[in-house]
Design a protein around this motif. Sequence first.
Motif, mmCIF file in Angstrom:
data_model
loop_
_atom_site.group_PDB
_atom_site.id
_atom_site.type_symbol
_atom_site.label_atom_id
_atom_site.label_comp_id
_atom_site.label_asym_id
_atom_site.label_seq_id
_atom_site.Cartn_x
_atom_site.Cartn_y
_atom_site.Cartn_z
ATOM 1 N N MET A 1 9.930 9.482 1.617
ATOM 2 C CA MET A 1 10.250 8.493 2.644
ATOM 3 C C MET A 1 10.718 7.192 2.011
ATOM 4 O O MET A 1 11.748 6.623 2.406
ATOM 5 C CB MET A 1 9.026 8.245 3.532
ATOM 6 C CG MET A 1 9.276 7.255 4.678
ATOM 7 S SD MET A 1 9.170 5.512 4.222
ATOM 8 C CE MET A 1 7.397 5.325 4.021
ATOM 9 N N VAL A 2 9.978 6.706 1.023
ATOM 10 C CA VAL A 2 10.338 5.443 0.376
ATOM 11 C C VAL A 2 11.628 5.596 -0.425
ATOM 12 O O VAL A 2 12.495 4.713 -0.405
ATOM 13 C CB VAL A 2 9.190 4.951 -0.527
ATOM 14 C CG1 VAL A 2 9.628 3.738 -1.340
ATOM 15 C CG2 VAL A 2 7.968 4.597 0.314
ATOM 16 N N LYS A 3 11.788 6.712 -1.122
ATOM 17 C CA LYS A 3 12.991 6.910 -1.927
ATOM 18 C C LYS A 3 14.246 6.939 -1.049
ATOM 19 O O LYS A 3 15.273 6.332 -1.390
ATOM 20 C CB LYS A 3 12.875 8.202 -2.734
ATOM 21 C CG LYS A 3 11.879 8.110 -3.887
ATOM 22 C CD LYS A 3 11.807 9.424 -4.647
ATOM 23 C CE LYS A 3 10.847 9.328 -5.829
ATOM 24 N NZ LYS A 3 10.733 10.608 -6.564
ATOM 25 N N LEU A 4 14.177 7.635 0.074
ATOM 26 C CA LEU A 4 15.333 7.673 0.978
ATOM 27 C C LEU A 4 15.578 6.313 1.615
ATOM 28 O O LEU A 4 16.730 5.903 1.811
ATOM 29 C CB LEU A 4 15.137 8.739 2.051
ATOM 30 C CG LEU A 4 15.126 10.196 1.575
ATOM 31 C CD1 LEU A 4 14.937 11.149 2.750
ATOM 32 C CD2 LEU A 4 16.410 10.544 0.820
ATOM 33 N N SER A 5 14.497 5.598 1.930
ATOM 34 C CA SER A 5 14.643 4.248 2.489
ATOM 35 C C SER A 5 15.334 3.336 1.488
ATOM 36 O O SER A 5 16.235 2.562 1.849
ATOM 37 C CB SER A 5 13.274 3.674 2.865
ATOM 38 O OG SER A 5 12.652 4.444 3.866
ATOM 39 N N ASN A 6 14.932 3.429 0.239
ATOM 40 C CA ASN A 6 15.555 2.581 -0.790
ATOM 41 C C ASN A 6 17.003 2.978 -1.058
ATOM 42 O O ASN A 6 17.841 2.121 -1.365
ATOM 43 C CB ASN A 6 14.728 2.628 -2.068
ATOM 44 C CG ASN A 6 13.481 1.772 -1.987
ATOM 45 O OD1 ASN A 6 13.469 0.743 -1.311
ATOM 46 N ND2 ASN A 6 12.414 2.188 -2.662
ATOM 47 N N GLU B 1 0.810 -1.220 0.000
ATOM 48 C CA GLU B 1 0.000 0.000 0.000
ATOM 49 C C GLU B 1 0.845 1.273 0.000
ATOM 50 O O GLU B 1 0.306 2.375 0.039
ATOM 51 C CB GLU B 1 -0.923 0.000 1.222
ATOM 52 C CG GLU B 1 -1.925 -1.160 1.230
ATOM 53 C CD GLU B 1 -2.672 -1.286 2.546
ATOM 54 O OE1 GLU B 1 -2.289 -0.582 3.510
ATOM 55 O OE2 GLU B 1 -3.633 -2.081 2.608
ATOM 56 N N LEU B 2 2.177 1.140 -0.029
ATOM 57 C CA LEU B 2 3.043 2.318 0.028
ATOM 58 C C LEU B 2 3.032 3.097 -1.286
ATOM 59 O O LEU B 2 2.895 2.521 -2.363
ATOM 60 C CB LEU B 2 4.488 1.897 0.328
ATOM 61 C CG LEU B 2 4.824 1.453 1.751
ATOM 62 C CD1 LEU B 2 6.284 1.023 1.818
ATOM 63 C CD2 LEU B 2 4.546 2.555 2.773
ATOM 64 N N ASN B 3 3.220 4.404 -1.146
ATOM 65 C CA ASN B 3 3.461 5.254 -2.310
ATOM 66 C C ASN B 3 4.956 5.211 -2.605
ATOM 67 O O ASN B 3 5.748 5.842 -1.911
ATOM 68 C CB ASN B 3 2.999 6.681 -2.020
ATOM 69 C CG ASN B 3 3.339 7.643 -3.154
ATOM 70 O OD1 ASN B 3 3.802 7.228 -4.226
ATOM 71 N ND2 ASN B 3 3.148 8.930 -2.913
ATOM 72 N N MET B 4 5.332 4.495 -3.635
ATOM 73 C CA MET B 4 6.743 4.284 -3.923
ATOM 74 C C MET B 4 7.445 5.544 -4.419
ATOM 75 O O MET B 4 8.672 5.568 -4.517
ATOM 76 C CB MET B 4 6.907 3.156 -4.954
ATOM 77 C CG MET B 4 6.500 1.796 -4.410
ATOM 78 S SD MET B 4 7.525 1.308 -2.984
ATOM 79 C CE MET B 4 6.661 -0.159 -2.418
ATOM 80 N N ASP B 5 6.674 6.583 -4.715
ATOM 81 C CA ASP B 5 7.266 7.838 -5.165
ATOM 82 C C ASP B 5 7.449 8.849 -4.027
ATOM 83 O O ASP B 5 7.944 9.949 -4.259
ATOM 84 C CB ASP B 5 6.389 8.473 -6.256
ATOM 85 C CG ASP B 5 6.398 7.649 -7.538
ATOM 86 O OD1 ASP B 5 7.451 7.076 -7.860
ATOM 87 O OD2 ASP B 5 5.340 7.579 -8.197
ATOM 88 N N SER B 6 7.049 8.467 -2.812
ATOM 89 C CA SER B 6 7.221 9.386 -1.681
ATOM 90 C C SER B 6 8.693 9.508 -1.321
ATOM 91 O O SER B 6 9.480 8.582 -1.554
ATOM 92 C CB SER B 6 6.432 8.897 -0.469
ATOM 93 O OG SER B 6 7.015 7.714 0.053
#
Length: 798
Positions: A130-135, A123-128
């Motif tokens: 938060m997700v980009k920095l996590s990746n 359900e995550l927004n992969m373009d956020s």
Amino acid sequence: MKKLKKVLIVLTGLLFIICIGSIIFFNSLKPDYEGKKMLPKLESEVNVFYDTYGVPHIYAQNKSDAFRALGYIHAQDRLWQMELLRRVATGRLSEVFGKDLLETDKFFLSLGIDDYTSKTISELNMDSEMVKLSNAYLDGINEFIEKGPTPIEFYLTGLKKEPFSLKDSYNAIGYMAFSFAMAHKTDPLLTNIKNQLGEEYVREFPIHSDTSTVWIKNYKNVEADSIGTDITASVTKALDKLPVPQFEGSNSWVIAPEKTKSGKVILANDPHIGFAQPSVWYEAHISTPNYEKYGYHFAGVPFPVLAHDRNLAYGLTMFENDDIDFYLEETNPADSTKYATEHGFEDYVYVNKEIKVKDAEAVSFTYKKTRHGPVLNNIAKQITTKEPIAMSWVYTKPKNEVMDALYGISQAKNLRQFEHALPKIHAPGLNVMYGDAAGNVAWWAAAKLYQMPDSISTKFVLNGKTGREEPLRYLDFSENPSAINPPWNYVYSANNQPDSISGMLYPGYYLPENRARRIVGLLDAKNDWDRESVSEMILDATSSINPVLITELIRLLDVSQLSEEQLIQIDALKNWDGNYTLDNVSPTLYHRCEYFVLKNTFEDELGKEQFNQFMGTHLLKRHIAWGAKMNVGKWWDNILTKDKIETRNEIVLKSFADAWNSLVSDFGKNPSEWTWEKVHTLEHGHPIGQVEMLRKFFNVGPYPVPGSREVINNMAFPYDSTGLYKVNSGPSTRRIIDFSDVENSISILPTGQSGNPFSKHYEDQAELFVNGKFRKMMMNKEEIMENSESLLIFKAHD
């Protein structure tokens, strides 16, 4: 003879080659703190300056590059720790340590953390961002896994390195959430006691809020609307075998400008976590043109859990709210695949799992779930009760936004932005402590709290059939306990009971008032706090409760029955100020007496196994002072002596005699030899260090340490029959952020930055820690460059 000489020469040569090869091999396993490395996907060069204690100061042109570098350097110092933490929630510890961890794997798989994580990620927004920095952080970890040296633990266990994914980060947070909880140790045990002994025994425990103790005070400018067995044994055994530390409690206080010498805010924080090697936190300072944070990172999690910059600082303690409930379910007697609800029978959900086991065949097991959660009866062979008991845990219920919360608070630039991120913390329950350069101090209890029907106690197993013991609603975050800039000019938490808001006291497993009373007493009495005096306070090892308790118990002793030596020590106890110094005898005698009072009070009714379970609960800690004041009660009588009813006086007399005799047996007849340093020691255990021949290489310590249970310098230990108080939890860091001179704020870790035993930073802070010393948390770039021991440069390409 010549032939023998030739053989010896050849053997010597081979031995020399083996030694040189071993040295080269082990040197190759060290982390690289200097030089140049390629790091794919970088947009520009990243410089990492390492200070004297191995803390990296990361300078990058953008956040993605900074977090990519953070992932790499975090992994090269802590990959083994990351590996273990990601395996807990997925039931993969048996793959490393063998069949002894099977029960632990079954238990954690049944909690559903891994399945809940999968749903969250879908359900995550992969373009956020938060997700980009996590990746980006995960890219750095995986680059080290692919190109960096393999930690020695992987060779010793035969494990192969595997890439990390976002799922691993979320599962690490899931483990953290569960390790805060106490209900699993308490609720089934209390239910067993009530069923076995009767409600009269249970009523003598301090289960509910005690109005005579120190509470954390709320302060809100706007009035809130008013609103109205066996399982314990199996869970305890499963958790006892965990090769990673569990979260226990914490201290924190934030002092407003009106009470400091400089007129600036000072924040102090020392989260209490199980001691282990490596220690929990990895320090890292990140600086980019639009972001800077000096943070403390949990293995595999990109965003700091504790942190500060020049504008604000934050810390955490455990809220200790009740977020786990147990439900007694009723299986349909005509169809064992169904269970009863108020709406009729519903189907059990059956979940099949497989666990890989080192040096053995994989183990398949099945557990079932109800609407409340997993049924624990099929999780461990120790559970023999027929009635199914399901566990409901808040963490796996609402939408999981904990990572978003960690990202949000790390990016916040002021109090309102910081507060805005906190409602996303649903579990674990945290006391979030805040201070800033603008002079604000604040405390929020961050958790997804829920309201139960009146008169329903969540401290016992609930009825899962009727629907009348279900949560009524989740509270809005605005109803949670909090205080922002209160008129008493400080906020604090010592895991104690928070004051009521919204017309009710929230149930929890709060710790006794001991530390809270001492913190409040010290803060109230002084209005010119500075960094030095706060650093003394965070090391305070004086109990304001134990001397009072001693006075209560000593007056019950019949002095005519005591020897001259005993009278001397009793007199010393009367005059003891509650300070736990290494050369003091009174703490040793006090705790030995306390243990025997507890043993002689409870073990006859509970039996050895349940008594040991009880000793591991927060309820026991709350009961010590509470129970000692009870003149009469069911627990005082020893039920094993059929022809006699014991009183409190007799139990105290027997316990003093037992304690004295045990000390004589352990240390001799001279009480001057019974010093605290002989019994109160700290050893930081590494999972591989459990092998005796490897203990000295992997473990750090032991050291004699001051402090004790439930003093500010909370060096906690379990009570057992050995009479040796081996510290198992305490300050996972001590940090003091002073906004009058933020670049000279101070900190310390229990052992060192690195989890790599070949690193010089594996244990270089250990002796500083036990001696109550600190080191600077540098943030000034010129000072960092001038004092750095090495520079590691990351480039995207040659």
